[in-house]
Design an enzyme around this catalytic site. Structure first.
Site: not given
Length: 262
Positions: A143, A178, A244
């Site tokens: 990520e 993300d 998240e």
């Protein structure tokens, strides 16, 4: 229709961790993710998943000394043996919890350190992790993270992460996209989703969301998430979208954005 996973590290802070599973299920979530499970036994977490009919979508491998500020060890020199042990530990938990996605954090780099030397370590460690995970039918994801939230994080851009996956060439190594981090670092979210979702190699293995710039619910901020959710659907993404984010107030009270997707 997008499928969402509650991130139990950030969401439901009004509950003790093991009670967050029930709270998420009550709100309509069918899956969960979290940063780390290692403070709890795999059997206790598995029981909560089963009792609440939840799927475990993702968690992270051990990150080193989190309390001391470490944010992953995959690119850290001299920690290769520890990294291999972290792979074993993480796969023990995946075997119990049933998730097929496992995230390995790259770690921090200090000013003056050689990125090329650190990249060589990172490549070697990721290749090892992917090989071990493949035998367990688990995908490894990496990520890119913005350096506002984690100053000095080694991996920051989507194209950089895709290039690393290409260089390693493991069939089970992908990028964790993300949207919050990507918007802060580089923006142009829709174009990057289209570019990377259709890649023949690597591609997007997991997606996470939060409002930008404050990392609250995705119904507030500079991004048009309903548009992005429709786009993600149209691109054929079949995985979970991890929520998240830090709720502005009570987690359940802030879930109005989710209701159209349940």
């Amino acid at each position: 229709m997008p499928r969402f996973a509650a991130n139990l590290t950030m969401m439901y802070p009004e509950h003790e961790f093991l009670d967050r599973f029930g709270a998420a299920a009550k709100d309509g979530f069918k899956a969960v993710e979290f940063l780390f499970p290692y403070d709890f036994s795999a059997s206790d977490i598995k029981t909560r998943l089963q009792d609440n009919n939840l799927t475990q979508a993702l968690f992270n491998a051990p990150p080193g000394d989190w309390a001391a500020g470490e944010r992953g060890i995959a690119s850290l020199p001299g920690r290769e043996d520890e990294f291999k042990k972290s792979v074993d530990k993480a796969l023990e938990y995946t075997a119990a919890l049933g998730n097929k996605k496992l995230h390995f954090m790259a770690g921090l780099i200090k000013p003056g350190e050689s990125r090329e030397e650190r990249k060589a370590i990172y490549l070697k460690n990721l290749a090892y992790a992917a090989k071990q995970a493949e035998s367990a039918n688990v995908d490894v994801v990496i990520e890119p993270i913005n350096t506002r939230d984690i100053p000095g994080f080694f991996l920051n851009r989507q194209d950089e992460a895709q290039a690393i996956c290409d260089e390693i060439g493991a069939p089970n190594l992908q990028v964790q996209f993300d949207i919050y981090h990507c918007q802060i670092v580089e923006g142009d979210i829709a174009v990057k989703l289209k570019r990377d979702m259709k890649r023949e190699n690597a591609g997007i293995g997991h997606i996470q969301i939060a409002g930008v710039p404050d990392r609250h619910e995705p119904d507030l901020g500079e991004l048009n998430y309903p548009y992005l959710f429709d786009l993600i659907d149209s691109l054929g993404y079949e995985g979970y979208i991890g929520c998240e984010y830090r709720p502005r107030a009570g987690t359940s009270a802030g879930l109005g954005w989710l209701k159209p997707y349940l």
